[in-house]
Design a protein around this motif. Structure first.
Motif, PDB file in Angstrom:
ATOM      1  N   VAL A 292      17.060  29.968  34.675  1.00 14.41           N
ATOM      2  CA  VAL A 292      18.308  30.244  35.403  1.00 14.41           C
ATOM      3  C   VAL A 292      18.025  30.665  36.842  1.00 14.41           C
ATOM      4  O   VAL A 292      18.909  30.578  37.698  1.00 14.41           O
ATOM      5  N   TYR A 293      16.795  31.111  37.140  1.00 14.64           N
ATOM      6  CA  TYR A 293      16.474  31.571  38.495  1.00 14.64           C
ATOM      7  C   TYR A 293      16.094  30.429  39.426  1.00 14.64           C
ATOM      8  O   TYR A 293      16.259  30.539  40.640  1.00 14.64           O
ATOM      9  N   GLY A 294      15.577  29.327  38.876  1.00 10.74           N
ATOM     10  CA  GLY A 294      15.107  28.248  39.728  1.00 10.74           C
ATOM     11  C   GLY A 294      13.875  28.666  40.509  1.00 10.74           C
ATOM     12  O   GLY A 294      13.168  29.604  40.151  1.00 10.74           O
ATOM     13  N   THR A 295      13.608  27.955  41.600  1.00 13.26           N
ATOM     14  CA  THR A 295      12.467  28.277  42.452  1.00 13.26           C
ATOM     15  C   THR A 295      12.802  29.464  43.333  1.00 13.26           C
ATOM     16  O   THR A 295      13.861  29.502  43.960  1.00 13.26           O
ATOM     17  N   THR A 296      11.916  30.433  43.360  1.00 11.80           N
ATOM     18  CA  THR A 296      12.148  31.618  44.183  1.00 11.80           C
ATOM     19  C   THR A 296      10.850  32.052  44.831  1.00 11.80           C
ATOM     20  O   THR A 296       9.769  31.856  44.267  1.00 11.80           O
ATOM     21  N   ASP A 297      10.943  32.622  46.020  1.00 12.23           N
ATOM     22  CA  ASP A 297       9.749  33.123  46.706  1.00 12.23           C
ATOM     23  C   ASP A 297       9.604  34.637  46.532  1.00 12.23           C
ATOM     24  O   ASP A 297       8.783  35.273  47.191  1.00 12.23           O
ATOM     25  N   ILE A 298      10.392  35.203  45.614  1.00 17.48           N
ATOM     26  CA  ILE A 298      10.309  36.631  45.333  1.00 17.48           C
ATOM     27  C   ILE A 298       9.062  36.904  44.507  1.00 17.48           C
ATOM     28  O   ILE A 298       8.771  36.195  43.543  1.00 17.48           O
ATOM     29  N   ASP A 299       8.318  37.919  44.884  1.00  9.30           N
ATOM     30  CA  ASP A 299       7.045  38.204  44.217  1.00  9.30           C
ATOM     31  C   ASP A 299       7.229  38.589  42.758  1.00  9.30           C
ATOM     32  O   ASP A 299       6.437  38.208  41.905  1.00  9.30           O
ATOM     33  N   LEU A 300       8.291  39.347  42.464  1.00  4.91           N
ATOM     34  CA  LEU A 300       8.542  39.800  41.100  1.00  4.91           C
ATOM     35  C   LEU A 300      10.031  39.668  40.811  1.00  4.91           C
ATOM     36  O   LEU A 300      10.858  40.399  41.366  1.00  4.91           O
ATOM     37  N   VAL A 301      10.377  38.743  39.932  1.00  2.15           N
ATOM     38  CA  VAL A 301      11.771  38.465  39.602  1.00  2.15           C
ATOM     39  C   VAL A 301      12.336  39.593  38.743  1.00  2.15           C
ATOM     40  O   VAL A 301      11.716  40.018  37.772  1.00  2.15           O
TER      41      VAL A 301
ATOM     42  N   GLU B 250      16.279  41.240  37.038  1.00  4.10           N
ATOM     43  CA  GLU B 250      17.595  40.776  36.584  1.00  4.10           C
ATOM     44  C   GLU B 250      18.585  40.670  37.732  1.00  4.10           C
ATOM     45  O   GLU B 250      19.619  39.983  37.590  1.00  4.10           O
ATOM     46  N   ASP B 251      18.297  41.313  38.851  1.00  6.25           N
ATOM     47  CA  ASP B 251      19.187  41.254  40.009  1.00  6.25           C
ATOM     48  C   ASP B 251      18.843  40.118  40.965  1.00  6.25           C
ATOM     49  O   ASP B 251      19.553  39.899  41.951  1.00  6.25           O
ATOM     50  N   THR B 252      17.764  39.400  40.682  1.00  7.58           N
ATOM     51  CA  THR B 252      17.414  38.245  41.501  1.00  7.58           C
ATOM     52  C   THR B 252      18.501  37.180  41.383  1.00  7.58           C
ATOM     53  O   THR B 252      18.956  36.878  40.281  1.00  7.58           O
ATOM     54  N   PRO B 253      18.962  36.628  42.501  1.00 12.17           N
ATOM     55  CA  PRO B 253      20.021  35.608  42.423  1.00 12.17           C
ATOM     56  C   PRO B 253      19.596  34.423  41.558  1.00 12.17           C
ATOM     57  O   PRO B 253      18.443  33.997  41.581  1.00 12.17           O
ATOM     58  N   THR B 254      20.544  33.915  40.780  1.00 13.30           N
ATOM     59  CA  THR B 254      20.269  32.741  39.958  1.00 13.30           C
ATOM     60  C   THR B 254      20.486  31.473  40.772  1.00 13.30           C
ATOM     61  O   THR B 254      21.337  31.424  41.659  1.00 13.30           O
ATOM     62  N   GLY B 255      19.707  30.453  40.448  1.00 16.37           N
ATOM     63  CA  GLY B 255      19.826  29.162  41.123  1.00 16.37           C
ATOM     64  C   GLY B 255      19.142  28.082  40.315  1.00 16.37           C
ATOM     65  O   GLY B 255      18.153  27.501  40.772  1.00 16.37           O
TER      66      GLY B 255
END
Length: 322
Positions: free
Chosen positions: A120-129, A131-136
């Protein structure tokens, strides 16, 4: 008291059923065996060969077995293939969840644990995902899992349904000698099949901006994952309030090359993996935090990488092709 496990004849679902058994909870399995294995379910566990798209059949069976709660794992789980078969993916995952919720509502079953996905998160450049990480989501599979969460959330608002959704990345290993991952797409079974055939496993991409140049991913042991599902359903049955979503993450990723090295150690097979180009869309690193699940679901990484690899190797089917 009985808990319905949809997809309970699958790799993860069968581990959840065994974990429920160890916890002293009765379970009932519904599975259409499109990817599950009948022999993963012990004879003493009631087994229903049924598609969850059959709402009428679900109502009849849930009523007959006096189901109190549901752990929902059934679905089409191949993200890459879902791009080629979006209609099928939506039908199975969204249609199946809708059918299940309809049957639950008709019978007044008031608790569900949903097996969602970190897709549900898709590709992200966040080091540590978190539950508040935007979904994509970037595949019909990931989209269908997110829609499933939304449908359950909306049903909870309307009916008071107690619920939580568990998001996780790569599930590996085995907690039982007769349960194994038979996916044609997952890394561990692909590596095991290659070695069993005398072939070299493949690494796709060795030039990523990671310590050893290969992708870093979040791997969790299937037995640890199963225990978290059991804890979640028990808390819901006890009337406890849970967060709507939890990441079952390791907090510390493992690279593909590290996995290859662990496989060589666990199997005693000295091999040099074949190196190939990157696959389109593969991000360099995806790792999730499991802090919230640790707080509420006693989530722990009880198994090391060596445990994961060794247990998967021990549980491999005889010809490593099943």
């Amino acid at each position: 008291m009985a808990i319905l496990v949809t997809g309970g004849a699958g790799y993860i679902g069968a581990h959840v059923v065994r974990a429920l058994e160890r916890a002293g909870l009765d379970s009932v399995v519904v599975d259409d065996l499109s990817s599950g294995h009948r022999d993963f379910v012990r004879p003493e566990v009631p087994f229903i060969d049924l598609s969850i798209l059959d709402t009428k059949g679900l109502v009849e069976q849930l009523s007959r077995h006096r189901i109190d709660a549901v752990i929902h794992l059934a679905g089409f789980k191949y993200a890459g293939v879902s791009v080629e078969r979006p209609v099928h993916t939506w039908q199975q995952n969204v249609g199946g969840t809708l059918s299940l919720l309809e049957a639950m509502a008709e019978l007044g079953i008031g608790a569900i644990v949903f097996s969602s996905s970190a897709a549900v998160y898709g590709t992200t450049d966040i080091d540590l995902v978190t539950e508040d990480t935007p979904t994509g989501p970037e595949s019909p599979y990931g989209e269908s899992k997110l829609v499933g969460e939304w449908m359950i959330r909306d049903q909870a608002v309307a009916t008071g349904l107690r619920h939580t959704s568990l998001r996780y990345f790569n599930v590996v290993g085995s907690g039982e000698p007769d349960l194994y991952d038979s996916s044609p797409h997952n890394l561990f079974p692909l590596v095991i099949r290659a070695l069993s055939r005398g072939e070299r496993p493949r690494i796709n991409g060795t030039d990523y901006p990671t310590p050893d140049g290969t992708c870093v991913r979040d791997y969790v042991h299937v037995a640890d994952l199963a225990e978290a599902h059991v804890t979640a359903v028990r808390r819901l049955l006890d009337g406890d309030e849970l967060e709507p979503v939890y990441n079952l993450g390791s907090g510390d990723g493992v690279s593909v090359r590290q996995i290859m090295q662990a496989v060589a150690t666990a199997t005693g097979v000295d091999f040099e993996p074949e190196e190939a180009d990157r696959r389109p869309g593969d991000p360099a690193r995806i790792v999730a935090s499991g802090e919230r699940a640790t707080r509420d679901l006693d989530w722990k990484m009880r198994h090391t990488l060596d445990d994961m690899v060794a247990s998967a190797w021990r549980a491999r089917p005889g010809d490593a092709t099943a």
